[in-house]
Design a protein around this motif. Sequence first.
Motif, PDB file in Angstrom:
ATOM      1  N   ASP A  87       0.813  -1.215   0.000  1.00  0.00           N
ATOM      2  CA  ASP A  87       0.000   0.000   0.000  1.00  0.00           C
ATOM      3  C   ASP A  87       0.849   1.270   0.000  1.00  0.00           C
ATOM      4  O   ASP A  87       0.362   2.353   0.313  1.00  0.00           O
ATOM      5  CB  ASP A  87      -0.942   0.000   1.213  1.00  0.00           C
ATOM      6  CG  ASP A  87      -2.024  -1.058   1.082  1.00  0.00           C
ATOM      7  OD1 ASP A  87      -2.531  -1.262  -0.037  1.00  0.00           O
ATOM      8  OD2 ASP A  87      -2.357  -1.697   2.099  1.00  0.00           O
ATOM      9  N   ILE A  88       2.123   1.111  -0.353  1.00  0.00           N
ATOM     10  CA  ILE A  88       3.045   2.243  -0.444  1.00  0.00           C
ATOM     11  C   ILE A  88       3.362   2.502  -1.917  1.00  0.00           C
ATOM     12  O   ILE A  88       3.650   1.571  -2.671  1.00  0.00           O
ATOM     13  CB  ILE A  88       4.352   1.950   0.330  1.00  0.00           C
ATOM     14  CG1 ILE A  88       4.062   1.773   1.822  1.00  0.00           C
ATOM     15  CG2 ILE A  88       5.375   3.068   0.102  1.00  0.00           C
ATOM     16  CD1 ILE A  88       5.270   1.310   2.637  1.00  0.00           C
ATOM     17  N   LEU A  89       3.317   3.770  -2.295  1.00  0.00           N
ATOM     18  CA  LEU A  89       3.735   4.198  -3.634  1.00  0.00           C
ATOM     19  C   LEU A  89       4.858   5.212  -3.456  1.00  0.00           C
ATOM     20  O   LEU A  89       4.664   6.258  -2.847  1.00  0.00           O
ATOM     21  CB  LEU A  89       2.574   4.837  -4.405  1.00  0.00           C
ATOM     22  CG  LEU A  89       2.907   5.376  -5.796  1.00  0.00           C
ATOM     23  CD1 LEU A  89       3.326   4.242  -6.745  1.00  0.00           C
ATOM     24  CD2 LEU A  89       1.718   6.151  -6.381  1.00  0.00           C
ATOM     25  N   VAL A  90       6.037   4.882  -3.977  1.00  0.00           N
ATOM     26  CA  VAL A  90       7.206   5.752  -3.910  1.00  0.00           C
ATOM     27  C   VAL A  90       7.406   6.392  -5.280  1.00  0.00           C
ATOM     28  O   VAL A  90       7.505   5.686  -6.286  1.00  0.00           O
ATOM     29  CB  VAL A  90       8.470   4.950  -3.510  1.00  0.00           C
ATOM     30  CG1 VAL A  90       9.702   5.840  -3.539  1.00  0.00           C
ATOM     31  CG2 VAL A  90       8.288   4.302  -2.140  1.00  0.00           C
ATOM     32  N   ILE A  91       7.479   7.718  -5.311  1.00  0.00           N
ATOM     33  CA  ILE A  91       7.713   8.443  -6.562  1.00  0.00           C
ATOM     34  C   ILE A  91       9.192   8.826  -6.595  1.00  0.00           C
ATOM     35  O   ILE A  91       9.681   9.497  -5.692  1.00  0.00           O
ATOM     36  CB  ILE A  91       6.835   9.700  -6.659  1.00  0.00           C
ATOM     37  CG1 ILE A  91       5.376   9.351  -6.406  1.00  0.00           C
ATOM     38  CG2 ILE A  91       7.016  10.350  -8.038  1.00  0.00           C
ATOM     39  CD1 ILE A  91       4.469  10.556  -6.236  1.00  0.00           C
ATOM     40  N   GLN A  92       9.901   8.385  -7.630  1.00  0.00           N
ATOM     41  CA  GLN A  92      11.348   8.552  -7.707  1.00  0.00           C
ATOM     42  C   GLN A  92      11.802   8.995  -9.090  1.00  0.00           C
ATOM     43  O   GLN A  92      11.097   8.825 -10.075  1.00  0.00           O
ATOM     44  CB  GLN A  92      12.026   7.221  -7.371  1.00  0.00           C
ATOM     45  CG  GLN A  92      11.757   6.162  -8.447  1.00  0.00           C
ATOM     46  CD  GLN A  92      12.584   4.917  -8.310  1.00  0.00           C
ATOM     47  OE1 GLN A  92      12.085   3.914  -7.840  1.00  0.00           O
ATOM     48  NE2 GLN A  92      13.835   4.990  -8.742  1.00  0.00           N
ATOM     49  N   ASP A  93      13.005   9.548  -9.133  1.00  0.00           N
ATOM     50  CA  ASP A  93      13.657   9.834 -10.406  1.00  0.00           C
ATOM     51  C   ASP A  93      14.344   8.553 -10.887  1.00  0.00           C
ATOM     52  O   ASP A  93      14.661   7.681 -10.093  1.00  0.00           O
ATOM     53  CB  ASP A  93      14.687  10.956 -10.245  1.00  0.00           C
ATOM     54  CG  ASP A  93      15.778  10.617  -9.252  1.00  0.00           C
ATOM     55  OD1 ASP A  93      16.935  10.469  -9.681  1.00  0.00           O
ATOM     56  OD2 ASP A  93      15.492  10.488  -8.051  1.00  0.00           O
ATOM     57  N   ASP A  94      14.555   8.451 -12.197  1.00  0.00           N
ATOM     58  CA  ASP A  94      15.232   7.284 -12.760  1.00  0.00           C
ATOM     59  C   ASP A  94      16.108   7.727 -13.932  1.00  0.00           C
ATOM     60  O   ASP A  94      15.600   8.197 -14.949  1.00  0.00           O
ATOM     61  CB  ASP A  94      14.215   6.246 -13.232  1.00  0.00           C
ATOM     62  CG  ASP A  94      14.861   4.931 -13.606  1.00  0.00           C
ATOM     63  OD1 ASP A  94      15.881   4.935 -14.339  1.00  0.00           O
ATOM     64  OD2 ASP A  94      14.358   3.877 -13.178  1.00  0.00           O
ATOM     65  N   MET A  95      17.421   7.558 -13.774  1.00  0.00           N
ATOM     66  CA  MET A  95      18.367   7.977 -14.816  1.00  0.00           C
ATOM     67  C   MET A  95      18.409   7.030 -16.006  1.00  0.00           C
ATOM     68  O   MET A  95      18.964   7.379 -17.038  1.00  0.00           O
ATOM     69  CB  MET A  95      19.787   8.093 -14.237  1.00  0.00           C
ATOM     70  CG  MET A  95      19.985   9.298 -13.391  1.00  0.00           C
ATOM     71  SD  MET A  95      21.730   9.626 -13.062  1.00  0.00           S
ATOM     72  CE  MET A  95      22.346   8.033 -12.589  1.00  0.00           C
ATOM     73  N   ASP A  96      17.841   5.855 -15.878  1.00  0.00           N
ATOM     74  CA  ASP A  96      17.909   4.879 -16.965  1.00  0.00           C
ATOM     75  C   ASP A  96      16.763   5.020 -17.964  1.00  0.00           C
ATOM     76  O   ASP A  96      16.618   4.178 -18.849  1.00  0.00           O
ATOM     77  CB  ASP A  96      17.942   3.464 -16.388  1.00  0.00           C
ATOM     78  CG  ASP A  96      19.223   3.196 -15.617  1.00  0.00           C
ATOM     79  OD1 ASP A  96      20.270   3.776 -15.991  1.00  0.00           O
ATOM     80  OD2 ASP A  96      19.181   2.437 -14.637  1.00  0.00           O
ATOM     81  N   MET A  97      15.963   6.066 -17.822  1.00  0.00           N
ATOM     82  CA  MET A  97      14.861   6.306 -18.753  1.00  0.00           C
ATOM     83  C   MET A  97      14.957   7.729 -19.304  1.00  0.00           C
ATOM     84  O   MET A  97      15.489   8.611 -18.635  1.00  0.00           O
ATOM     85  CB  MET A  97      13.509   6.126 -18.039  1.00  0.00           C
ATOM     86  CG  MET A  97      13.277   4.717 -17.517  1.00  0.00           C
ATOM     87  SD  MET A  97      11.594   4.436 -16.907  1.00  0.00           S
ATOM     88  CE  MET A  97      11.305   5.794 -15.806  1.00  0.00           C
ATOM     89  N   PRO A  98      14.426   7.947 -20.493  1.00  0.00           N
ATOM     90  CA  PRO A  98      14.428   9.298 -21.063  1.00  0.00           C
ATOM     91  C   PRO A  98      13.655  10.275 -20.175  1.00  0.00           C
ATOM     92  O   PRO A  98      12.761   9.873 -19.425  1.00  0.00           O
ATOM     93  CB  PRO A  98      13.714   9.129 -22.407  1.00  0.00           C
ATOM     94  CG  PRO A  98      13.752   7.667 -22.711  1.00  0.00           C
ATOM     95  CD  PRO A  98      13.826   6.956 -21.404  1.00  0.00           C
TER      96      PRO A  98
ATOM     97  N   ILE B 134      14.802  10.808 -15.843  1.00  0.00           N
ATOM     98  CA  ILE B 134      15.569  12.064 -15.867  1.00  0.00           C
ATOM     99  C   ILE B 134      16.789  11.940 -16.789  1.00  0.00           C
ATOM    100  O   ILE B 134      17.581  12.860 -16.872  1.00  0.00           O
ATOM    101  CB  ILE B 134      16.004  12.520 -14.453  1.00  0.00           C
ATOM    102  CG1 ILE B 134      16.983  11.530 -13.816  1.00  0.00           C
ATOM    103  CG2 ILE B 134      14.794  12.779 -13.581  1.00  0.00           C
ATOM    104  CD1 ILE B 134      17.687  12.073 -12.577  1.00  0.00           C
ATOM    105  N   LYS B 135      16.939  10.792 -17.436  1.00  0.00           N
ATOM    106  CA  LYS B 135      18.012  10.552 -18.398  1.00  0.00           C
ATOM    107  C   LYS B 135      19.379  10.486 -17.712  1.00  0.00           C
ATOM    108  O   LYS B 135      19.623  11.129 -16.711  1.00  0.00           O
ATOM    109  CB  LYS B 135      18.010  11.642 -19.471  1.00  0.00           C
ATOM    110  CG  LYS B 135      18.935  11.396 -20.636  1.00  0.00           C
ATOM    111  CD  LYS B 135      18.782  12.498 -21.662  1.00  0.00           C
ATOM    112  CE  LYS B 135      20.023  13.310 -21.694  1.00  0.00           C
ATOM    113  NZ  LYS B 135      20.044  14.381 -22.659  1.00  0.00           N
ATOM    114  N   HIS B 136      20.231   9.697 -18.293  1.00  0.00           N
ATOM    115  CA  HIS B 136      21.616   9.603 -17.810  1.00  0.00           C
ATOM    116  C   HIS B 136      22.422  10.760 -18.404  1.00  0.00           C
ATOM    117  O   HIS B 136      22.219  11.126 -19.551  1.00  0.00           O
ATOM    118  CB  HIS B 136      22.232   8.263 -18.225  1.00  0.00           C
ATOM    119  CG  HIS B 136      23.315   7.804 -17.322  1.00  0.00           C
ATOM    120  ND1 HIS B 136      24.614   8.226 -17.449  1.00  0.00           N
ATOM    121  CD2 HIS B 136      23.287   6.977 -16.252  1.00  0.00           C
ATOM    122  CE1 HIS B 136      25.342   7.679 -16.508  1.00  0.00           C
ATOM    123  NE2 HIS B 136      24.572   6.919 -15.761  1.00  0.00           N
ATOM    124  N   PRO B 137      23.324  11.346 -17.612  1.00  0.00           N
ATOM    125  CA  PRO B 137      24.109  12.469 -18.151  1.00  0.00           C
ATOM    126  C   PRO B 137      25.002  12.030 -19.304  1.00  0.00           C
ATOM    127  O   PRO B 137      25.496  10.907 -19.315  1.00  0.00           O
ATOM    128  CB  PRO B 137      24.941  12.935 -16.957  1.00  0.00           C
ATOM    129  CG  PRO B 137      25.019  11.757 -16.060  1.00  0.00           C
ATOM    130  CD  PRO B 137      23.744  10.987 -16.258  1.00  0.00           C
TER     131      PRO B 137
END
Length: 185
Positions: free
Chosen positions: A85-96, A133-136
């Motif tokens: 019942d937990i939803l964590v909203i996060q950034d992900d560098m492995d996606m555009p 957030i894309k990888h640099p």
Amino acid sequence: MKLITGLGNPGQKYDRTKHNTGFMALDNYLDKNNLTLNKDKFDGLWTKEKINGEDVIFLEPQTYMNDSGKSIAQVANFFKIDPKDILVIQDDMDMPIGKIRIRANGKSGGHNGIKSIMACLGTNNFNRLKIGIKHPENETVVSWVLTPFNADQQKLMDAAFTTSEDIIDDFISGKDAQYLMNRYN
């Protein structure tokens, strides 16, 4: 009862940076629904609301990203919230930039906030709303995640935040991870 938490770093220095994507998505949802994080406890800013008959806690840990699990576990333990019942909203560098993916469980993908949550909850079976957030390309990871989005990138993020509103509403209404993945991935 549901727990919806955005990941990020506290303080003006980190406001609107890529690593605060979770905070930004949650803030967007709260703003659209005229809600505010009005409590300061459990090493986080939070509020408890009743939405369509469901008790929902919205949380932004104030522990810095690498210790996010400390705050989330305190809330989950105090209110006896099951990890499903937990939803964590996060950034992900492995996606555009702006791409969304829902996950019901899994590994951390190298994300230190997720590693902390897994360690503190003792499980990887919690829901994640990942926003790309894309990888640099030409800078260090630290430099990349701690800078704001440019104007074009922000347009993509704003669209992702709008979609995130629907995902959060569906999660609150009881839609399971499989439904969310089929609809939004």
